[in-house]
Design a protein around this motif. Structure first.
Motif, PDB file in Angstrom:
ATOM      1  N   TRP A 162      -5.144  -4.657  -0.688  1.00  0.00           N
ATOM      2  CA  TRP A 162      -3.813  -5.158  -0.997  1.00  0.00           C
ATOM      3  C   TRP A 162      -3.580  -6.505  -0.343  1.00  0.00           C
ATOM      4  CZ3 TRP A 162      -1.999  -2.556  -4.847  1.00  0.00           C
ATOM      5  CH2 TRP A 162      -2.319  -1.207  -4.998  1.00  0.00           C
ATOM      6  N   GLN A 172       1.205   4.188  -2.956  1.00  0.00           N
ATOM      7  CA  GLN A 172       1.040   5.621  -2.731  1.00  0.00           C
ATOM      8  C   GLN A 172       2.212   6.412  -3.309  1.00  0.00           C
ATOM      9  OE1 GLN A 172       0.456   5.777   1.503  1.00  0.00           O
ATOM     10  NE2 GLN A 172      -1.675   5.100   1.359  1.00  0.00           N
ATOM     11  N   SER A 211     -11.464   1.427  -2.479  1.00  0.00           N
ATOM     12  CA  SER A 211     -10.113   1.316  -1.925  1.00  0.00           C
ATOM     13  C   SER A 211      -9.548  -0.059  -2.242  1.00  0.00           C
ATOM     14  CB  SER A 211     -10.143   1.511  -0.411  1.00  0.00           C
ATOM     15  OG  SER A 211     -10.559   2.810  -0.089  1.00  0.00           O
ATOM     16  N   GLU A 230       0.829  -1.210   0.000  1.00  0.00           N
ATOM     17  CA  GLU A 230       0.000   0.000   0.000  1.00  0.00           C
ATOM     18  C   GLU A 230       0.862   1.258   0.000  1.00  0.00           C
ATOM     19  OE1 GLU A 230      -3.772   1.955   2.385  1.00  0.00           O
ATOM     20  OE2 GLU A 230      -2.654   0.331   3.346  1.00  0.00           O
TER      21      GLU A 230
END
Length: 183
Positions: free
Chosen positions: A168, A152, A165, A148
């Motif tokens: 992961w 980002q 969302s 994650e």
């Protein structure tokens, strides 16, 4: 729209419709190892029947399934780190590596920095002579939280466009998620 299956890249008319073509290439010894474990030990099928299915299906796999890799933009190849593990009878954990082959451009240096620096992985990169293909060999363990964080860094703007969302995964599945999103 996501299309998945053994023949997803077989027909030219279908290939032309896809924005991103991914091929999952599992090492043949590893594939057979997992199938034997599943079919014999979990499902209770006779060993002889499972072994004969390998022989019976091999010509079709060679003719129809394996050639599809050449049409993929992104190839994920799961391979054992130590092929000798298949000779082990003790049920040892099979350590895997992920070989990623990308075509038509990816910033492999950014991916390398993040996978090593954030995820703590070992990554080797080879670029073809003409620069059209990048081969990344990735070894090690990583967590969904690291994946994650890597997403980002690598894809900050892309995540804004997702209507849900990401969920992961740990390990190699998470790496495949990340690289697919980045690609």
């Amino acid at each position: 729209i996501i299309v998945s299956g053994l023949h997803a890249l077989y027909l030219p008319i279908l290939r032309e419709c896809y924005d991103l073509k991914i091929y999952l290439n599992i090492d043949e010894g590893l594939r057979r190892y997992f199938k034997l474990k599943r079919d014999v030990y979990q499902r209770g099928h006779p060993l002889e029947r499972v072994l004969s299915s390998f022989q019976r299906r091999e010509p079709d796999a060679e003719r129809f399934i394996r050639p599809q890799y050449k049409y993929a933009d992104l190839i994920f190849s799961l391979q054992p780190i130590h092929p000798m593990i298949f000779d082990s009878e003790d049920g040892a954990y099979v350590r895997l590596k992920l070989v990623v082959i990308t075509k038509n451009g990816v910033n492999e240096l950014s991916v390398h920095r993040v996978l090593v620096g954030v995820c703590g992985l070992h990554v080797d990169i080879m670029v073809s002579d003409d620069g059209a293909e990048v081969h990344m060999t990735i070894e090690g363990e990583t967590t969904a939280a690291d994946i994650e964080m890597a997403a980002q860094i690598l894809c900050p703007r892309v995540l804004e466009f997702l209507d849900t969302s990401p969920k992961w995964q740990d390990g190699l599945l998470g790496l495949m998620q990340l690289i697919t999103l980045y690609y």
